[in-house]
Design a protein around this motif. Structure first.
Motif, short mmCIF file in Angstrom:
data_model
loop_
_atom_site.label_atom_id
_atom_site.label_comp_id
_atom_site.label_asym_id
_atom_site.label_seq_id
_atom_site.Cartn_x
_atom_site.Cartn_y
_atom_site.Cartn_z
N GLN A 99 -5.84 9.84 31.62
CA GLN A 99 -4.79 8.90 31.20
C GLN A 99 -3.50 9.11 32.01
OE1 GLN A 99 -4.04 9.37 27.00
NE2 GLN A 99 -5.37 7.65 26.47
N LEU A 100 -2.85 8.00 32.31
CA LEU A 100 -1.52 8.02 32.92
C LEU A 100 -0.65 7.02 32.17
CD1 LEU A 100 -2.50 7.83 36.72
CD2 LEU A 100 -1.96 9.90 35.41
N PHE A 101 0.56 7.44 31.83
CA PHE A 101 1.50 6.53 31.17
C PHE A 101 2.64 6.22 32.13
CE2 PHE A 101 -0.63 8.51 27.60
CZ PHE A 101 -0.84 7.43 26.74
N LEU A 102 2.91 4.94 32.30
CA LEU A 102 4.02 4.49 33.14
C LEU A 102 5.22 4.30 32.22
CD1 LEU A 102 2.03 1.84 35.23
CD2 LEU A 102 2.33 4.30 35.67
N GLU A 103 6.23 5.17 32.38
CA GLU A 103 7.34 5.22 31.43
C GLU A 103 8.66 4.86 32.11
OE1 GLU A 103 5.43 8.85 28.76
OE2 GLU A 103 7.06 9.30 30.16
N PRO A 104 9.41 3.90 31.55
CA PRO A 104 10.71 3.54 32.13
C PRO A 104 11.71 4.67 31.99
CG PRO A 104 10.43 2.47 30.00
CD PRO A 104 9.12 3.13 30.33
N GLU A 105 12.54 4.87 33.01
CA GLU A 105 13.53 5.96 32.96
C GLU A 105 14.87 5.51 32.39
OE1 GLU A 105 13.71 8.55 36.36
OE2 GLU A 105 11.96 9.47 35.42
N GLY A 106 15.00 4.21 32.09
CA GLY A 106 16.23 3.74 31.49
C GLY A 106 16.41 2.25 31.68
N ARG A 107 17.49 1.73 31.07
CA ARG A 107 17.77 0.29 31.16
C ARG A 107 18.47 -0.10 32.46
NH1 ARG A 107 16.75 -1.97 26.25
NH2 ARG A 107 16.70 -0.53 24.47
N SER A 108 19.14 0.87 33.07
CA SER A 108 19.93 0.55 34.26
C SER A 108 19.22 0.95 35.55
CB SER A 108 21.30 1.24 34.18
OG SER A 108 21.12 2.66 34.11
N THR A 109 17.93 1.22 35.46
CA THR A 109 17.16 1.60 36.65
C THR A 109 15.76 1.00 36.56
OG1 THR A 109 16.27 3.46 37.92
CG2 THR A 109 16.42 3.76 35.55
N ASP A 110 15.14 0.79 37.70
CA ASP A 110 13.76 0.30 37.75
C ASP A 110 12.78 1.43 38.04
OD1 ASP A 110 14.22 -2.45 37.21
OD2 ASP A 110 15.00 -2.70 39.25
N GLU A 111 13.25 2.66 38.04
CA GLU A 111 12.35 3.80 38.28
C GLU A 111 11.43 4.00 37.09
OE1 GLU A 111 13.42 7.54 40.33
OE2 GLU A 111 15.46 6.78 40.22
#
Length: 636
Positions: free
Chosen positions: A301-313
């Motif tokens: 399994q791999l989870f793609l997790e947002p690093e925040g609202r002000s970044t697209d990383e």
């Protein structure tokens, strides 16, 4: 180059390092009324998240609630800065349920820093501590690389992975702290000169990718919960971020092609080529380690997790690696949904120094140097939550020492924090330590939902819980007891409606009346079901009150058994081992047990019983020796 030292201000408590441990330590000491200095290599990395941008999870989420119940900040901070909140293990019993929040990593850091900047007794300062001021076996301050000398009554070290940190990516390695920050080199050398035993551990982080280049249509969306939930007992439901405003995570998997790429490049993997010397975490292995150890598994399994609202990383959870950068790119492009993903930051491994935790007391004060405390990854743990849990205990004790008050400790039956610290100082660790629910033998009474009932009064006694918060807590306790008494006094009769309900749920019919609390104990019956067959309370109850009533009745028998074991443990904890005992003079103790006693210096019989290699006979001899008052004096 030698610098001429100059004297800075004097403080009650100095905290070195501003990660999750240092932040909690500094805030705790300052809020207790101590003039506190927090000094860190970079003020841009206060409570930073160099690894996964999340807080909580099994065991870890309970620690966050315990920190909050004691008066700490982590729970309040994540409640203000999360982008997604989920309750895990909802289909299981209350002992293993836990919150997990996806954080806005940059907002989390800046909000924590701002909280500390506003704290009246706390001073933040950027600097690198090179050495400790130790006089007559006591720590009395620190000296920085610029020559500044700050004196204090106690010092807390929370240096984390910066301690002689070394980043490794493929064949490349260089001296660095986390996220390419400056390392702390000379402080480790100073600790060794003082006689501390340092070990070398390793952790890692995955690559980050550009969220605009992910194909979400071929991944599985993982949204947040619709129902409000918080880590802090002080956060009101109206502060809940609406489900529409939460950011989703996305699930994908490695595949056979991914595994072929990794296997073909194992000779370039630092952990297999011999470049990495430090011991890595068993419960958070690199992807190359997982492929080798679990070669029979076709995918991970791999989870793609947002690093925040002000970044697209996006953080690729589960893909921790130190493979060469070009191999990392190839691995990413082999994964469904990431075929065209742009690599923004490569994953890396980092090696760092650890103070072997057998050198610590349960207060997290070092045995070698008085008034010196350590916390966080410095003590061999992994995880923000484990670090913060140690941080608040070290900060509390450093603050108490400065105030001339008695030490504070948590037992294994008090909190997961107590389990963790006891494991570290009693058993030690030969790898980065991670809290698991299985480590807590009293996990049924160390739950996510009752952390405030266990610890709020302790936090108040320390000075970290306000009068207002204590009053709210006491009102909650009174409501729980009142509702329990109401259910214990009302009898549910075998009416047609009651038995029809029971038949529908395939439960035995009532022949005689039964008290409402006994009715609630049936596995298929909830509090809401009981409420249908009895008059309501005089006011609407908060869902947290209902939760406590239901859990306390349903699990009453199991909880009672656990509490009986706790009572037995407390009797052993009460049997203190004198500090002046000479184990070499006690006849009959096995050699291994004698060596362990001398090394660890247990403070109670209960702690001695948990030392690996100590058998019941050794313990019995020690207990008799103490009870008879035959305390051999250490030769002076």
């Amino acid at each position: 180059m030698d610098f001429k030292t100059y004297n800075g201000s004097d403080y009650d408590v100095i905290v070195v390092g501003a990660g999750h441990a240092g932040s909690e330590a500094a805030l705790a000491a300052a809020r207790m009324g101590n003039k506190t200095l927090l000094i860190t290599i970079s003020l841009d990395m206060v409570a930073f998240m160099p690894c996964n941008p999340s807080i909580g999870g099994p065991a870890k989420g309970i620690v966050v609630r315990e920190i909050d119940a004691l008066g700490g900040e982590m729970g309040r901070n994540i409640d203000k800065t999360y982008v997604q909140m989920r309750m895990l293990n909802t289909g299981k019993g209350p002992a293993v349920r836990a919150l997990r929040a996806q954080a806005d990593k940059h907002l989390y850091s800046s909000e924590m820093k701002h909280t500390m900047e506003k704290e009246e007794n706390l001073t933040l300062r950027q600097g690198t501590v090179d050495s400790l001021i130790v006089e007559d076996g006591e720590c009395r301050g620190v000296v920085t690389n610029t020559g500044a000398k700050y004196r204090s009554k106690s010092v807390v070290l929370t240096v984390g992975t910066a301690a002689r940190g070394k980043i490794i990516i493929g064949e490349l390695s260089y001296s660095s702290g986390p996220n390419n920050s400056q390392p702390a080199i000379k402080l480790s050398e100073n600790l060794e000169a003082l006689g501390f035993d340092l070990e070398r551990f390793k952790t890692g982080t995955p690559p980050r990718v550009d969220g605009n280049t992910i194909d979400y249509s071929v991944t599985d969306e993982q949204p947040g919960d619709i129902e409000p939930n918080h880590f802090s007992f002080e956060t009101p439901d109206e502060d809940y971020i609406d489900v529409k405003n939460q950011l989703s995570c996305w699930l994908t998997y490695t595949n056979l092609k991914t595994h072929e790429i990794i296997n073909a490049n194992l000779d370039r993997a630092p952990m297999f080529s011999g470049i990495i010397k430090g011991v890595g975490p068993r419960y958070c292995p690199s992807i190359e380690d997982k492929i080798v150890r679990f070669s029979d598994k076709p995918r991970h399994q791999l989870f793609l997790e947002p690093e925040g609202r002000s970044t697209d990383e996006f953080y690729v959870q589960g893909l921790s690696t130190s493979m060469p950068e070009e191999v990392q790119q190839e691995i990413i492009h082999s994964i469904k949904g990431l075929e065209n993903a742009e690599l923004m930051r490569p994953g890396y491994a980092i090696e760092y120094d650890v103070v072997a935790p057998y050198q610590l007391r349960p207060t997290l004060e070092t045995k070698l140097v008085k008034n010196l405390y350590t916390a966080g990854q410095t003590n061999g743990t992994s995880g923000y939550e484990e670090a913060a849990g140690q941080g608040i205990i070290a900060g509390i004790n450093a603050g108490l020492r400065a105030l001339g008050r008695e030490d504070f400790t948590l037992n294994r039956s008090d909190a997961y924090i107590g389990v963790m610290i006891d494991d570290l100082v009693t058993k030690g660790t030969n790898e980065p330590y991670r809290l698991l629910t299985s480590r807590a033998e009293y996990r049924l009474i160390l739950r996510h939902d009752n952390a405030d009932l266990r610890l709020t009064e302790k936090g108040y006694d320390i000075g970290l819980i306000s009068e207002d918060r204590l009053a709210i807590f006491e009102a909650k306790k009174a409501e729980i007891e009142a509702e329990k008494a109401r259910l214990q006094a009302f009898r549910i009769k075998p009416t047609d409606d009651v038995n029809a309900f029971l038949a529908e749920h395939e439960s035995a019919a009532l022949k005689d009346g039964v008290l409402a609390n006994e009715f609630l104990r049936r596995p298929e019956v909830t509090y809401a079901d009981v409420a249908k067959f009895m008059p309501g309370p005089d006011h609407e109850l908060d869902h947290r009150i209902i939760e406590q009533v239901e859990i306390q009745f349903k699990y009453e028998g199991y909880i009672k058994k656990a509490q009986e074991k706790v009572a037995k443990l407390k009797r052993m904890e009460a049997k203190k081992i004198p500090t002046n005992i000479d184990y070499d003079s006690i006849e009959g103790i096995a050699t291994e047990a004698r060596q362990k006693f001398i090394k660890i210096q247990p403070e109670t019989l209960a702690q001695a019983s948990r030392i690996s290699g100590v058998n019941p006979a050794d313990l019995s001899i020690l207990a008799v020796y103490i009870e008879q008052g035959k305390i051999a004096k250490v030769n002076s």
